[in-house]
Write an enzyme that holds these catalytic residues in place. Structure first.
Site, PDB file in Angstrom:
ATOM      1  N   CYS A  18       0.821  -1.215   0.000  1.00  0.00           N
ATOM      2  CA  CYS A  18       0.000   0.000   0.000  1.00  0.00           C
ATOM      3  C   CYS A  18       0.853   1.263   0.000  1.00  0.00           C
ATOM      4  CB  CYS A  18      -1.004  -0.003   1.144  1.00  0.00           C
ATOM      5  SG  CYS A  18      -0.308  -0.244   2.776  1.00  0.00           S
ATOM      6  N   HIS A 131      -2.623   0.674   7.187  1.00  0.00           N
ATOM      7  CA  HIS A 131      -2.756   0.809   5.739  1.00  0.00           C
ATOM      8  C   HIS A 131      -2.462   2.252   5.353  1.00  0.00           C
ATOM      9  CE1 HIS A 131      -4.436   0.115   1.752  1.00  0.00           C
ATOM     10  NE2 HIS A 131      -5.318   1.085   1.932  1.00  0.00           N
ATOM     11  N   ASP A 146      -7.196   5.867  -2.115  1.00  0.00           N
ATOM     12  CA  ASP A 146      -6.946   4.637  -1.369  1.00  0.00           C
ATOM     13  C   ASP A 146      -6.842   3.465  -2.349  1.00  0.00           C
ATOM     14  OD1 ASP A 146      -6.982   2.391   0.282  1.00  0.00           O
ATOM     15  OD2 ASP A 146      -8.660   3.096   1.492  1.00  0.00           O
TER      16      ASP A 146
END
EC number: 3.4.19.12
Length: 181
Positions: A18, A131, A146
């Site tokens: 991520c 995250h 995201d």
């Protein structure tokens, strides 16, 4: 605004990369960073660490689990993010969560974007992790980039951005402001 998301670069989540996806989404460039470049940054951080011997000789999984990342799945830490951004001439400022999102100047020309590190629970709360998420203004519109989203999510206005940031702050997220140095 209809269809403008197709012009936005948006990498989707793969393994625990991520941070890689967030950085590329922030720069709107699939080649801004690669797995190899982030691994190299992480390794350089270890090389420069005066306590590296403690980690590499005492941790039984040190071949895979490095101090700043997991060599198999990614999962890079904030040190890698900051070094990567500074290497591209950006500065990173930790936002004081006590001040809330209303203290962030979303109109500042110096502000490139916002990186958040959010707590996540998966598998019914059995697995807890963090995250990386990027929020950035592109062509006058703020987007949630995201990597877990199917497509970038536009915010209707700055108030909605601030509500989103405040909600995440209240859940334990860290907010970092990325500035054009």
């Amino acid at each position: 605004m209809e269809g403008s998301e197709s012009q936005i670069y948006h990498e989707r989540q793969r393994l625990q990369f991520c941070l890689l996806h967030s950085l590329n989404n922030l720069f709107q460039d699939k080649n801004a960073f690669t797995r190899e470049s982030l691994n190299s940054i992480a390794e350089n951080l270890v090389t420069d660490d005066p306590n590296k011997e403690t980690w590499t000789t005492t941790h039984p999984l040190s071949f895979f689990l490095k101090p700043h990342h997991n060599t198999v799945t990614g999962n890079y830490d904030v040190n890698v993010m900051m070094a990567a951004l500074e290497g591209k001439g950006k500065s990173v400022v930790w936002h004081d969560k006590r001040r809330g999102a209303s203290s962030i100047d979303l109109d500042s020309d110096a502000l490139m974007g916002i990186v958040m590190n959010v707590p996540v629970k998966r598998y019914g709360g059995l697995w807890r992790s963090r995250h990386w998420v990027v929020v950035r203004k592109i062509s006058g519109v703020w987007y949630n980039l995201d990597s877990d989203l199917l497509v970038p999510k536009p915010f209707k206005d700055e108030d909605e951005v601030r509500v989103f940031l405040d909600q995440n702050l209240s859940l334990g997220s860290e907010v970092l402001l990325v500035n054009n140095a």
